[in-house]
Design an enzyme around this catalytic site. Structure first.
Site, PDB file in Angstrom:
ATOM      1  CB  CYS A   1      -0.889   0.156   0.598  1.00  0.00           C
ATOM      2  SG  CYS A   1      -0.522   0.029   2.984  1.00  0.00           S
TER       3      CYS A   1
ATOM      4  CG  ASP B   1      -8.364   2.182   0.780  1.00  0.00           C
ATOM      5  OD1 ASP B   1      -6.920   2.379   0.621  1.00  0.00           O
ATOM      6  OD2 ASP B   1      -8.520   1.776   2.135  1.00  0.00           O
TER       7      ASP B   1
ATOM      8  CG  HIS C   1      -5.708  -0.750   1.457  1.00  0.00           C
ATOM      9  ND1 HIS C   1      -5.177   0.134   1.890  1.00  0.00           N
ATOM     10  CD2 HIS C   1      -4.364  -1.870   2.305  1.00  0.00           C
ATOM     11  CE1 HIS C   1      -4.382   0.436   2.983  1.00  0.00           C
ATOM     12  NE2 HIS C   1      -3.426  -0.570   3.022  1.00  0.00           N
TER      13      HIS C   1
END
Length: 254
Positions: A79, A209, A211
């Site tokens: 990440c 994000d 992820h």
């Protein structure tokens, strides 16, 4: 205690373990596919407050990098690398003239090798599944993009997050307009921060994000699923400290 520093030089920091076959994740693959990456995935997202006291947002274009976006399955450890790639793409797309027409963002192997070359990591780090954070992000952006970064440490707790982190982010977006990176200890998931909005009852962060893993989605679907969203500062882990990596792009005329 809260402190910050602007990083202009390389430092030593040790990690190691596990080697992997990068397969299709070489830099040429990233360059060939770059036109298929989503751009500006936060646009069109409604503001979190109808009558905010203050809102500050990223300015300019960027590309969205996330788990597996280049064929490399980096779930569970990549990440930070992906957030760095997104930040680097902003620098590339907003720098005039463009310094390197090939490099939109360094590949995962390039990031690891750069940290080894700088002496920040041992040789065994290259090809590993070791995650990296805001400090390494500052080194990598300086190394590849020639942009120094301000690193701000914020203790856990609502007051520190609301007062220190929020104010630092407002100042950053107003002066530099570039994406920021956020991560902590208990909450060690890297977050791309692309805006901050403050109201009478608290603040929200615009989180992109890294992820997400899977086929490419439209930005509206990413937003619907919460991969791009406004998050209340109070929803962060109050027992975790957080670090901010703030690229000082205005100092380079970007």
């Amino acid at each position: 205690m809260t402190f910050s520093f602007t990083l202009y030089s390389k430092t030593t920091y040790m990690t190691s373990k596990e080697t992997i076959d990068w397969g299709a994740c070489e830099k040429e693959k990233i360059y060939q596919k770059i036109e298929t990456f989503l751009k500006n995935v936060h646009t069109g997202l409604p503001d979190p407050l109808t009558d905010p006291v203050k809102c500050s947002l990223v300015k300019g274009d960027y590309l969205y990098f996330h788990y597996g976006c280049d064929g490399q399955d980096d779930r569970g450890w990549g990440c930070g690398y992906r957030t760095i790639q997104t930040m680097a793409s902003w620098i590339y797309l907003n720098r005039s003239p463009v310094k390197n027409h090939e490099r939109v963002a360094p590949s995962l192997p390039q990031i690891q090798q750069a940290l080894v070359t700088m002496g920040d990591k041992p040789g065994s780090f290259s090809g590993s599944r070791q995650w990296i954070g805001t400090f390494e992000a500052s080194l990598v952006l300086d190394y590849f993009c020639d942009v120094p970064c301000k690193v701000v440490h914020v203790r856990g707790g609502g007051a520190e997050l609301e007062q220190v982190a929020v104010e630092e982010l407002h100042l950053h977006f107003e002066k530099h307009g570039s994406p920021a990176m956020m991560g902590g200890d208990r909450d060690n998931s890297s977050k791309g921060i692309f805006g901050v909005c403050t109201g009478d009852k608290g603040s929200y962060l615009l989180v992109v994000d890294p992820h997400y893993y899977g086929r490419q989605l439209e930005k509206t679907e990413l937003q619907r699923r919460g991969w791009v969203a406004w998050k209340r500062v109070s929803s962060l882990d109050q027992s975790s400290f957080y670090n901010l990596c703030l690229p000082q792009t205005a100092t380079k005329g970007i």
